[in-house]
Design an enzyme around this catalytic site. Structure first.
Site, PDB file in Angstrom:
ATOM      1  N   ASP A   2     -28.848  18.744  10.538  1.00 53.58           N
ATOM      2  CA  ASP A   2     -29.424  17.666  10.972  1.00 53.58           C
ATOM      3  C   ASP A   2     -29.147  16.171  11.094  1.00 53.58           C
ATOM      4  O   ASP A   2     -28.731  16.266  10.078  1.00 53.58           O
ATOM      5  CB  ASP A   2     -31.157  18.064  10.658  1.00 53.58           C
ATOM      6  CG  ASP A   2     -32.205  17.169  11.092  1.00 53.58           C
ATOM      7  OD1 ASP A   2     -32.732  17.656  11.579  1.00 53.58           O
ATOM      8  OD2 ASP A   2     -32.117  15.639  10.772  1.00 53.58           O
ATOM      9  N   ASP A 100     -31.269  16.948  17.461  1.00 53.37           N
ATOM     10  CA  ASP A 100     -30.434  16.649  16.838  1.00 53.37           C
ATOM     11  C   ASP A 100     -30.070  17.818  15.690  1.00 53.37           C
ATOM     12  O   ASP A 100     -29.961  17.404  14.174  1.00 53.37           O
ATOM     13  CB  ASP A 100     -30.738  15.218  16.197  1.00 53.37           C
ATOM     14  CG  ASP A 100     -32.150  14.837  15.129  1.00 53.37           C
ATOM     15  OD1 ASP A 100     -32.604  16.198  15.119  1.00 53.37           O
ATOM     16  OD2 ASP A 100     -32.082  14.322  14.060  1.00 53.37           O
ATOM     17  N   GLU A 101     -29.764  18.657  16.350  1.00 51.36           N
ATOM     18  CA  GLU A 101     -30.588  19.299  14.608  1.00 51.36           C
ATOM     19  C   GLU A 101     -30.225  20.870  15.575  1.00 51.36           C
ATOM     20  O   GLU A 101     -30.480  21.609  16.912  1.00 51.36           O
ATOM     21  CB  GLU A 101     -31.941  19.804  14.936  1.00 51.36           C
ATOM     22  CG  GLU A 101     -32.375  20.763  13.671  1.00 51.36           C
ATOM     23  CD  GLU A 101     -33.984  20.369  13.371  1.00 51.36           C
ATOM     24  OE1 GLU A 101     -34.508  19.254  13.942  1.00 51.36           O
ATOM     25  OE2 GLU A 101     -34.817  22.002  12.763  1.00 51.36           O
TER      26      GLU A 101
END
Ligand code: DCP
Ligand code: CA
Ligand code: CA
Length: 356
Positions: A2, A100-101
């Site tokens: 992340d 974002d992960e």
């Protein structure tokens, strides 16, 4: 993995003079009178009490001197794609879960050696830092739910390895809210039966969890024991969703069109909710007799999952075509610039139905 304080980190990378400063990405604070919310903020800003989702006016009261930046979504999207391409290269199986992960299955490449898994993570972190100038936090564990918690465990620039023999003790002291999918209402209910930490969950008989939560209870039990085993799977992220209706006969009566529009908006919202996506763009399509077709769309300031907004935006886009007296053949609504919501496994909605 992340990415750490994703939006503000991208902004600081673009403008290095922001490094080390409290940076807040979100709505315009308008000297404290702004009405939107904080999308994200740098760790320096978090030290001052600023948080994602907070009203921007509150952030402004906490720190009027922070650097306030409007989000640049297209830039974040491009950076996300580049980071994900790098990460994907380190995985046997790859599953992006949000902007974002991502989950990386490295079972084969590390051949069961946890030291190897750690090395892979360090190489990936270095590659992302060298190529994209961003740090991320990584959790390594035998399953996805534990890995996700481990990634949050030490942030920013963290690397937390939880080997199988340590999973139960690692999870035990953490609050139940550390579990992705345990939202405020689930937390409140668990609290009411005296379950505060994951250790309390571990102590509950599985059949009690099933009694309270149905199928979700099985999942929750698995998560608490580090035994959840939902595979890492490639998923194609949806880009847009649309719904449209062709009238049996072209219609003059615009109240019929408006009624249909609201049905379509509800339908879209239902599909968004079940796929667990938020949207930022709402559009309409209108086709008149003889197939003259027009599309219009509007971009909102923030991602939202709100139901009423789809209809109100669609209605205001439709205004342009009112009063031209033409017969309508088709009406459609779409939402795009979709972003998956993070709580992918159980929602509070599930809990509510259980109690009905
Ligand atoms: N985001 C948003 N609104 C929220 C939460 C997040 O717009 N309420 C956006 C901005 C974030 C990005 O999504 O930068 C990623 O969300 P994360 O929850 O991963 O938070 P950050 O990456 O900002 O910080 P962290 O370092 O805690 O992961
Ligand atoms: Ca993040
Ligand atoms: Ca995230």
């Amino acid at each position: 993995m992340d990415i750490d304080s994703f939006y503000p980190s991208v902004e600081s990378r673009e403008n290095p003079s922001l490094r080390g400063l409290p940076v807040v990405v979100g709505a315009d604070p308008k000297a404290g009178r702004g009405r939107g919310v904080v999308a994200s903020c740098s760790y320096e800003a978090r030290k001052l009490g600023i948080r994602a989702g907070q009203p921007i006016s509150r952030a402004y009261r906490l720190c009027p001197n922070a650097v306030y930046i409007r989000p640049n979504f297209s830039l974040y999207g491009k950076v996300s794609e580049k980071v994900m391409r790098i990460a994907r290269g380190f995985a046997d199986n790859f599953e992006q879960v949000s902007i974002d992960e991502a989950f990386l299955d490295v079972t084969k490449s590390c051949g069961g050696d946890w030291g190897e898994a750690r090395k892979i993570a360090l190489l990936m972190k270095k590659d992302i830092r060298d190529t994209e100038g961003l740090t991320c936090s990584v959790g390594i564990a035998p399953n996805k739910s534990t890995a996700k918690i481990a990634a949050e465990f030490e942030k920013p620039d963290g690397l937390t390895v939880v080997e199988p023999s340590r999973v139960l003790e690692f999870l035990r002291p953490l609050p139940v809210s550390a579990i992705t999918g345990v939202g405020p209402k689930t937390k409140e209910f668990l609290d009411s039966i005296g379950v505060k930490i994951i250790g309390d969950l571990q102590a509950l008989p599985g059949k009690d969890l099933v009694k309270h939560f149905g199928k979700t209870g099985v999942w929750l039990w698995g998560v608490a024991h580090g035994l959840e085993e939902i595979p890492v799977r490639e998923r194609t992220l949806m880009k847009s969703l649309s719904a449209e209706h062709t009238f049996e006969r072209d219609v003059q009566d615009r109240s019929q069109v408006s009624l249909k529009l609201s049905e379509l908006a509800s339908k879209l919202h239902h599909r968004l909710q079940s796929a667990r996506y938020q949207y930022r763009v709402v559009g309409i399509k209108i086709r008149f007799t003889h197939f003259q077709t027009y599309t219009r769309e509007n971009t909102l300031p923030n991602y939202t999952q709100d139901k009423a907004t789809i209809l109100s935006e669609a209605r205001s886009l439709l205004k342009e075509f009112e009063g031209n007296g033409r017969e309508v053949r088709l009406i459609g609504v779409h939402v795009s610039d979709l972003e998956p919501m993070e709580e992918a496994q159980i929602g509070d909605a599930g809990l509510e139905t259980w109690f009905k």
